[in-house]
Design a protein around this motif. Structure first.
Motif, PDB file in Angstrom:
ATOM      1  N   GLY A 154      17.593  57.606  17.024  1.00 48.28           N
ATOM      2  CA  GLY A 154      16.799  57.031  18.107  1.00 48.28           C
ATOM      3  C   GLY A 154      15.320  57.005  17.774  1.00 48.28           C
ATOM      4  O   GLY A 154      14.635  56.001  18.016  1.00 48.28           O
ATOM      5  N   VAL A 155      14.807  58.090  17.201  1.00 50.16           N
ATOM      6  CA  VAL A 155      13.403  58.140  16.794  1.00 50.16           C
ATOM      7  C   VAL A 155      13.126  57.097  15.708  1.00 50.16           C
ATOM      8  O   VAL A 155      12.100  56.406  15.737  1.00 50.16           O
ATOM      9  N   LEU A 156      14.044  56.969  14.751  1.00 54.57           N
ATOM     10  CA  LEU A 156      13.889  55.979  13.681  1.00 54.57           C
ATOM     11  C   LEU A 156      13.862  54.562  14.240  1.00 54.57           C
ATOM     12  O   LEU A 156      13.013  53.736  13.854  1.00 54.57           O
ATOM     13  N   LEU A 157      14.786  54.268  15.159  1.00 56.13           N
ATOM     14  CA  LEU A 157      14.826  52.941  15.774  1.00 56.13           C
ATOM     15  C   LEU A 157      13.533  52.652  16.531  1.00 56.13           C
ATOM     16  O   LEU A 157      12.970  51.551  16.429  1.00 56.13           O
ATOM     17  N   THR A 158      13.048  53.633  17.269  1.00 52.15           N
ATOM     18  CA  THR A 158      11.794  53.472  18.003  1.00 52.15           C
ATOM     19  C   THR A 158      10.643  53.177  17.053  1.00 52.15           C
ATOM     20  O   THR A 158       9.817  52.286  17.307  1.00 52.15           O
ATOM     21  N   GLY A 159      10.569  53.919  15.952  1.00 50.14           N
ATOM     22  CA  GLY A 159       9.493  53.712  14.994  1.00 50.14           C
ATOM     23  C   GLY A 159       9.533  52.329  14.365  1.00 50.14           C
ATOM     24  O   GLY A 159       8.488  51.676  14.210  1.00 50.14           O
ATOM     25  N   ILE A 160      10.724  51.866  14.007  1.00 44.62           N
ATOM     26  CA  ILE A 160      10.864  50.546  13.384  1.00 44.62           C
ATOM     27  C   ILE A 160      10.458  49.446  14.360  1.00 44.62           C
ATOM     28  O   ILE A 160       9.703  48.526  14.016  1.00 44.62           O
ATOM     29  N   VAL A 161      10.949  49.536  15.599  1.00 45.92           N
ATOM     30  CA  VAL A 161      10.616  48.536  16.618  1.00 45.92           C
ATOM     31  C   VAL A 161       9.116  48.541  16.898  1.00 45.92           C
ATOM     32  O   VAL A 161       8.481  47.471  17.007  1.00 45.92           O
ATOM     33  N   ALA A 162       8.523  49.730  17.013  1.00 45.59           N
ATOM     34  CA  ALA A 162       7.088  49.837  17.289  1.00 45.59           C
ATOM     35  C   ALA A 162       6.268  49.204  16.170  1.00 45.59           C
ATOM     36  O   ALA A 162       5.311  48.457  16.426  1.00 45.59           O
ATOM     37  N   LEU A 163       6.632  49.480  14.934  1.00 46.83           N
ATOM     38  CA  LEU A 163       5.894  48.943  13.789  1.00 46.83           C
ATOM     39  C   LEU A 163       6.031  47.425  13.707  1.00 46.83           C
ATOM     40  O   LEU A 163       5.042  46.708  13.486  1.00 46.83           O
ATOM     41  N   LEU A 164       7.249  46.928  13.887  1.00 50.46           N
ATOM     42  CA  LEU A 164       7.469  45.483  13.820  1.00 50.46           C
ATOM     43  C   LEU A 164       6.741  44.754  14.946  1.00 50.46           C
ATOM     44  O   LEU A 164       6.129  43.690  14.737  1.00 50.46           O
ATOM     45  N   PHE A 165       6.795  45.321  16.146  1.00 49.32           N
ATOM     46  CA  PHE A 165       6.130  44.686  17.288  1.00 49.32           C
ATOM     47  C   PHE A 165       4.612  44.702  17.110  1.00 49.32           C
ATOM     48  O   PHE A 165       3.930  43.723  17.417  1.00 49.32           O
ATOM     49  N   ALA A 166       4.082  45.812  16.601  1.00 49.56           N
ATOM     50  CA  ALA A 166       2.639  45.925  16.394  1.00 49.56           C
ATOM     51  C   ALA A 166       2.154  44.925  15.354  1.00 49.56           C
ATOM     52  O   ALA A 166       1.049  44.366  15.476  1.00 49.56           O
ATOM     53  N   ASN A 167       2.970  44.689  14.328  1.00 50.15           N
ATOM     54  CA  ASN A 167       2.573  43.782  13.252  1.00 50.15           C
ATOM     55  C   ASN A 167       2.891  42.323  13.545  1.00 50.15           C
ATOM     56  O   ASN A 167       2.523  41.431  12.766  1.00 50.15           O
ATOM     57  N   SER A 168       3.590  42.083  14.650  1.00 54.00           N
ATOM     58  CA  SER A 168       3.981  40.713  14.978  1.00 54.00           C
ATOM     59  C   SER A 168       2.823  39.876  15.504  1.00 54.00           C
ATOM     60  O   SER A 168       2.877  38.644  15.496  1.00 54.00           O
ATOM     61  N   GLY A 169       1.792  40.555  16.010  1.00 52.50           N
ATOM     62  CA  GLY A 169       0.671  39.845  16.601  1.00 52.50           C
ATOM     63  C   GLY A 169       0.781  39.699  18.103  1.00 52.50           C
ATOM     64  O   GLY A 169      -0.197  39.357  18.782  1.00 52.50           O
ATOM     65  N   TYR A 170       1.956  39.986  18.648  1.00 49.55           N
ATOM     66  CA  TYR A 170       2.152  39.850  20.091  1.00 49.55           C
ATOM     67  C   TYR A 170       1.772  41.119  20.854  1.00 49.55           C
ATOM     68  O   TYR A 170       1.455  41.064  22.040  1.00 49.55           O
TER      69      TYR A 170
END
Length: 244
Positions: free
Chosen positions: A43-59
């Motif tokens: 769960g922590v890993l999934l949260t980290g991946i989603v957070a990083l991808l969303f932050a880098n998406s520009g949105y």
């Protein structure tokens, strides 16, 4: 009648039975705790991946920094999932509880994307590994200690409510000093809760072993430890992290 008082008649079978039961119990407990930690870490890993991808998406900057309602949906959605799991776990199937846990970890990642916009990557990584090491030590102590942490846990849970009240007050005060105090206390509170929750999760195994609640208890245990880890990480990052 004489055999009832003959140690040779009773001693042989008794330890053999206990030994087998003890081995089965310890194997079951290890499997149970391993499942809890696997779900929590995933769960922590999934949260980290989603957070990083969303932050880098520009949105993320536009959504989380903007005035729209979507920002508040992302902020409060994790709380809604926690409430559903906490109060509805008895009515949910194990499969549904698992799906809700993964959904919670995902929306939590969207919510936590803001840390990549505020803090440097180096301070985020440093804080993460520091918290991971502390979490491992505290959880191991909670698992192995013979000391009953129930009273300690009650005090810490009261501390969580105190933190929530202080955080709400500081929304209006906007005090940087109070924010640092809240962060420092938050680290200590959730560090203590890590040990307490580990012992509580371990003790619950006695009650649910062999029942259909075992799978759902694994999910709830993972959720508790996940929240301890993420809150400890967030408070420590807010206290010591270097900002962009």
């Amino acid at each position: 009648m004489a055999n009832g008082f003959d140690p040779r008649a009773t001693a042989a079978p008794h330890p053999t039975t206990i030994g087998r039961a003890g081995v089965a119990y310890h194997a079951g407990l290890r499997s149970y705790m391993l499942s809890v930690y696997n779900y929590m870490a995933s769960g922590v890993l999934l949260t980290g991946i989603v957070a990083l991808l969303f932050a880098n998406s520009g949105y993320a900057a536009a959504v989380l920094g903007g005035p729209g309602i979507l920002k508040y949906v992302i902020m409060f959605a994790p709380l809604a999932f926690v409430m559903v799991l906490s109060f509805g776990i008895n009515r949910l199937s194990t499969g549904t509880a698992q799906l809700l846990f993964w959904a919670f970890a995902t929306v939590m990642g969207l919510s936590m994307a803001s840390i990549f916009l505020v803090f440097t990557g180096e301070s985020i990584a440093t804080t993460f590994f520091a918290v991971a090491a502390a979490f491992a030590g505290l959880s191991l102590w909670g698992y192995t200690t013979k000391k009953d942490l129930s009273a300690f846990g009650t005090f810490l849970i009261m501390g969580v409510f105190g933190l929530l009240i202080a955080m709400i007050i500081n929304i209006f005060l906007q005090s940087s000093v109070m924010n640092l105090v809240i962060s420092a206390i938050g680290v200590l509170v959730f560090a203590g809760l890590t040990a307490y929750d580990t012992q509580r999760i371990k003790s619950i195994y006695f009650e649910v072993a062999g029942t259909d609640m075992l799978g759902k208890t694994v999910i709830m245990g993972a959720l508790s430890l996940y929240l301890d880890f993420v809150n400890m990480f967030t408070f420590l990052l807010n206290f010591l992290g270097n900002r962009e």
